[in-house]
Motif scaffolding. Structure first.
Motif, PDB file in Angstrom:
ATOM      1  N   PRO A 401      49.187  38.621  40.729  1.00 48.53           N
ATOM      2  CA  PRO A 401      48.188  37.864  41.491  1.00 48.53           C
ATOM      3  C   PRO A 401      48.334  37.995  43.000  1.00 48.53           C
ATOM      4  CG  PRO A 401      49.765  36.390  40.397  1.00 48.53           C
ATOM      5  CD  PRO A 401      49.985  37.766  39.834  1.00 48.53           C
ATOM      6  N   ARG A 402      49.497  38.444  43.481  1.00 48.94           N
ATOM      7  CA  ARG A 402      49.654  38.637  44.917  1.00 48.94           C
ATOM      8  C   ARG A 402      48.887  39.856  45.419  1.00 48.94           C
ATOM      9  NH1 ARG A 402      55.883  36.987  46.587  1.00 48.94           N
ATOM     10  NH2 ARG A 402      55.845  34.903  45.647  1.00 48.94           N
ATOM     11  N   LYS A 403      48.416  40.680  44.497  1.00 48.99           N
ATOM     12  CA  LYS A 403      47.588  41.824  44.880  1.00 48.99           C
ATOM     13  C   LYS A 403      46.102  41.538  44.715  1.00 48.99           C
ATOM     14  CE  LYS A 403      50.645  45.814  44.131  1.00 48.99           C
ATOM     15  NZ  LYS A 403      50.760  47.135  43.466  1.00 48.99           N
ATOM     16  N   ALA A 404      45.761  40.335  44.268  1.00 47.48           N
ATOM     17  CA  ALA A 404      44.356  39.995  44.038  1.00 47.48           C
ATOM     18  C   ALA A 404      43.601  39.957  45.361  1.00 47.48           C
ATOM     19  CB  ALA A 404      44.248  38.650  43.334  1.00 47.48           C
ATOM     20  N   MET A 405      42.312  40.296  45.305  1.00 52.24           N
ATOM     21  CA  MET A 405      41.466  40.258  46.493  1.00 52.24           C
ATOM     22  C   MET A 405      40.027  40.002  46.085  1.00 52.24           C
ATOM     23  SD  MET A 405      40.934  44.250  47.556  1.00 52.24           S
ATOM     24  CE  MET A 405      39.320  43.845  48.228  1.00 52.24           C
ATOM     25  N   GLY A 406      39.255  39.397  47.002  1.00 50.06           N
ATOM     26  CA  GLY A 406      37.856  39.085  46.752  1.00 50.06           C
ATOM     27  C   GLY A 406      37.541  37.663  47.173  1.00 50.06           C
ATOM     28  N   ALA A 407      36.265  37.333  47.180  1.00 42.93           N
ATOM     29  CA  ALA A 407      35.843  35.971  47.503  1.00 42.93           C
ATOM     30  C   ALA A 407      36.359  35.003  46.443  1.00 42.93           C
ATOM     31  CB  ALA A 407      34.322  35.910  47.586  1.00 42.93           C
ATOM     32  N   ASP A 408      36.776  33.797  46.881  1.00 49.34           N
ATOM     33  CA  ASP A 408      37.407  32.852  45.952  1.00 49.34           C
ATOM     34  C   ASP A 408      36.538  32.549  44.735  1.00 49.34           C
ATOM     35  OD1 ASP A 408      39.597  32.726  47.576  1.00 49.34           O
ATOM     36  OD2 ASP A 408      39.001  30.859  48.580  1.00 49.34           O
ATOM     37  N   GLY A 409      35.264  32.268  44.954  1.00 50.20           N
ATOM     38  CA  GLY A 409      34.376  31.963  43.838  1.00 50.20           C
ATOM     39  C   GLY A 409      34.243  33.124  42.877  1.00 50.20           C
ATOM     40  N   GLU A 410      34.184  34.339  43.415  1.00 46.90           N
ATOM     41  CA  GLU A 410      34.076  35.518  42.567  1.00 46.90           C
ATOM     42  C   GLU A 410      35.379  35.773  41.794  1.00 46.90           C
ATOM     43  OE1 GLU A 410      31.121  38.016  42.127  1.00 46.90           O
ATOM     44  OE2 GLU A 410      30.805  35.847  42.205  1.00 46.90           O
ATOM     45  N   ILE A 411      36.524  35.509  42.430  1.00 48.66           N
ATOM     46  CA  ILE A 411      37.794  35.678  41.713  1.00 48.66           C
ATOM     47  C   ILE A 411      37.828  34.776  40.486  1.00 48.66           C
ATOM     48  CG2 ILE A 411      40.275  35.188  41.860  1.00 48.66           C
ATOM     49  CD1 ILE A 411      40.252  36.276  44.684  1.00 48.66           C
ATOM     50  N   GLU A 412      37.411  33.541  40.639  1.00 49.21           N
ATOM     51  CA  GLU A 412      37.406  32.613  39.500  1.00 49.21           C
ATOM     52  C   GLU A 412      36.422  33.079  38.424  1.00 49.21           C
ATOM     53  OE1 GLU A 412      39.628  30.269  39.014  1.00 49.21           O
ATOM     54  OE2 GLU A 412      40.468  31.035  40.884  1.00 49.21           O
ATOM     55  N   ARG A 413      35.269  33.568  38.845  1.00 50.31           N
ATOM     56  CA  ARG A 413      34.294  34.091  37.870  1.00 50.31           C
ATOM     57  C   ARG A 413      34.881  35.266  37.106  1.00 50.31           C
ATOM     58  NH1 ARG A 413      29.732  38.175  39.275  1.00 50.31           N
ATOM     59  NH2 ARG A 413      28.689  38.426  37.268  1.00 50.31           N
ATOM     60  N   TYR A 414      35.501  36.196  37.800  1.00 49.01           N
ATOM     61  CA  TYR A 414      36.084  37.369  37.145  1.00 49.01           C
ATOM     62  C   TYR A 414      37.195  36.957  36.184  1.00 49.01           C
ATOM     63  CZ  TYR A 414      33.709  41.068  39.857  1.00 49.01           C
ATOM     64  OH  TYR A 414      32.785  41.948  40.399  1.00 49.01           O
ATOM     65  N   LYS A 415      38.011  35.986  36.579  1.00 49.19           N
ATOM     66  CA  LYS A 415      39.065  35.504  35.675  1.00 49.19           C
ATOM     67  C   LYS A 415      38.467  34.950  34.386  1.00 49.19           C
ATOM     68  CE  LYS A 415      42.812  34.393  38.887  1.00 49.19           C
ATOM     69  NZ  LYS A 415      43.659  33.306  39.440  1.00 49.19           N
ATOM     70  N   ARG A 416      37.346  34.231  34.527  1.00 50.86           N
ATOM     71  CA  ARG A 416      36.685  33.681  33.333  1.00 50.86           C
ATOM     72  C   ARG A 416      36.108  34.792  32.475  1.00 50.86           C
ATOM     73  NH1 ARG A 416      31.491  33.008  32.809  1.00 50.86           N
ATOM     74  NH2 ARG A 416      31.090  32.942  35.064  1.00 50.86           N
ATOM     75  N   VAL A 417      35.388  35.722  33.076  1.00 50.06           N
ATOM     76  CA  VAL A 417      34.739  36.795  32.312  1.00 50.06           C
ATOM     77  C   VAL A 417      35.768  37.672  31.609  1.00 50.06           C
ATOM     78  CG1 VAL A 417      33.376  38.919  32.526  1.00 50.06           C
ATOM     79  CG2 VAL A 417      32.645  36.825  33.706  1.00 50.06           C
ATOM     80  N   PHE A 418      36.874  37.964  32.302  1.00 51.58           N
ATOM     81  CA  PHE A 418      37.869  38.877  31.734  1.00 51.58           C
ATOM     82  C   PHE A 418      39.022  38.144  31.044  1.00 51.58           C
ATOM     83  CE2 PHE A 418      35.864  41.541  35.054  1.00 51.58           C
ATOM     84  CZ  PHE A 418      35.437  42.581  34.241  1.00 51.58           C
ATOM     85  N   GLY A 419      38.920  36.821  30.937  1.00 49.36           N
ATOM     86  CA  GLY A 419      39.906  36.063  30.178  1.00 49.36           C
ATOM     87  C   GLY A 419      41.305  36.141  30.747  1.00 49.36           C
TER      88      GLY A 419
END
Length: 430
Positions: A401-419
């Protein structure tokens, strides 16, 4: 062989520009560029420099005028006749004419687009905007320039004998690693160190040392110019950039969930054999493999580029077994944060279970740790990423997760979509 210390002491950048060719870049960039040129040529993207090591205040170390001069020089570059002939006629991964005539015609006439540069809070904000095939080719040169200019800022304060001793110690340090690796049976290792190298001359020296010290165990270099000049294999496949941009283009969650596989479907139409390497960690390796179509299990192998490498390899091995594949016939390429000790450990752990390969990066081409005052030449974590596509934010989750990048709202959406659930944080060394 170049006397690097003397070259640095007598330094004039017009003799030694940091980037001296459009093919002074990683091979995977050109492979991906051809795929993008074919499949998504009109996509508008923005790339941005991201310094993860905030304590390294680049704008305080690097003169803005010198940085602009180097970037302007890169914009002036075009393919030479010899470079074009090498790309058009050479055999890569056993395949002749890897690069199609329409792509080569475009590449021969291409110049890199404009850049935007400004200072903010001790850092440089460097961005590139335009059509994806053009803008993506800025990534590696931009990183090479910033890394080397930071190093030059330190070297400029050193005297002639200090430089001689510095490079002698760095050469001894690298050769010691090579001697460690000489004892490893069945080793297959390539140079992946272009993007965060100490300098072009140092990367070229490191590659020559690997050739002499490791012989056939050294499989080649990701750097196209060095591969051409030294008659070596150019090594590389694809990177996170492809699924990040494809995913940003998705119109809804259903398309988003399929985007990483659409990337590889397009890739499969162009490539075969050892170019069919899965990079599964963009949105979490376990979820990617769990939802992967059956045809992906037939690909040659997997590259592990974040998270705990041994855990990633175990997940891949179990996935192949579950899909009816023989893991001993599959290739696992480790490429994240490697140094000699870790290479030896992973080789011993997995050599009898899969075909093992290594892409050795920063600690091959930029290990000056402990060799300068205040460790001012130690490598640091600098990236240049696609941050938007057609006006939409890109996202990378990674297995760390320390390499994660992107807008906060989009990060949460991607986490949900990709489980993607809880993840283990690991230090980002380089």
């Amino acid at each position: 062989m170049v006397d690097i210390a003397t070259r640095v002491w007598n330094h004039k950048w017009k003799i030694d520009p940091i980037v001296r060719s459009l093919i002074d870049t990683d091979f995977y960039k050109l492979l991906m560029c051809q795929s993008v040129f074919r499949n998504k040529p009109d996509t508008q993207v923005t790339f941005s420099l991201i310094n993860r090591s905030k304590s390294i205040r680049l704008a305080d170390l690097i003169d803005e005028g010198e940085l602009r001069e180097q970037l302007d020089h890169i914009q002036s570059l075009s393919l030479s006749r010899g470079e074009s002939t090498w790309l058009r006629g050479n055999t890569f991964y056993g395949k002749r004419q890897m690069f199609r005539p329409d792509f080569m015609e475009w590449f021969e006439n291409m110049r890199l687009p404009d850049y935007h540069l400004e200072k903010r809070d001790g850092q440089y904000e460097l961005t590139f905007e335009g059509s994806w095939p053009e803008v993506m080719l800025w990534e590696i040169p931009a990183l090479s320039v910033l890394m080397e200019l930071r190093g030059r800022a330190v070297l400029n304060d050193m005297k002639r004998f200090e430089l001689q001793v510095l490079y002698a110690r760095a050469m001894t340090k690298l050769w010691g690693k090579i001697e460690q690796l000489q004892k490893v049976e069945g080793l297959r290792v390539a140079d992946f160190g272009t993007r965060r190298r100490h300098s072009f001359l140092w990367q070229d020296w490191a590659v020559q040392a690997m050739v002499e010290g490791l012989g056939d165990s050294f499989t080649g270099t990701s750097n196209c110019l060095i591969a051409k000049n030294r008659d070596l294999e150019a090594i590389g496949t694809n990177a996170h950039e492809l699924p990040m941009v494809y995913s940003a283009l998705a119109q809804d969650d259903a398309q988003l969930a399929q985007a990483p596989y659409e990337v590889l479907s397009d890739w499969q139409e162009e490539h075969e054999g050892n170019l069919r390497i899965i990079l599964p960690d963009t949105y979490g390796t376990e979820g990617f493999l769990k939802r992967a179509p059956d045809w992906l299990a037939g690909w040659t192998g997997i590259r592990i580029d974040s998270g705990d490498p041994a855990t990633g390899a175990e997940v891949a091995i179990q996935w192949w077994k579950d899909r009816g594949e023989d893991p001993t016939q599959k290739l696992v390429i480790f490429s994240d944060g490697l140094d000699a000790d870790k290479i030896i450990e992973l080789q011993q752990q997995f050599a009898d279970r899969v075909r093992v390969g290594f892409g050795w990066g920063t600690m091959l081409t930029n290990d000056f740790v402990g060799l300068s005052k205040d460790d001012a030449l130690a490598p640091f974590s600098l990236v240049c990423k696609a941050v938007s596509a057609n006006g939409r934010s890109t996202v990378k989750l990674s297995d760390n997760p320390r390499k994660a990048m992107g807008a906060d709202g989009e990060i949460e959406r991607y986490k949900r979509v990709f489980g993607v659930g809880e993840q283990q944080e690991m230090d980002v060394l380089v």
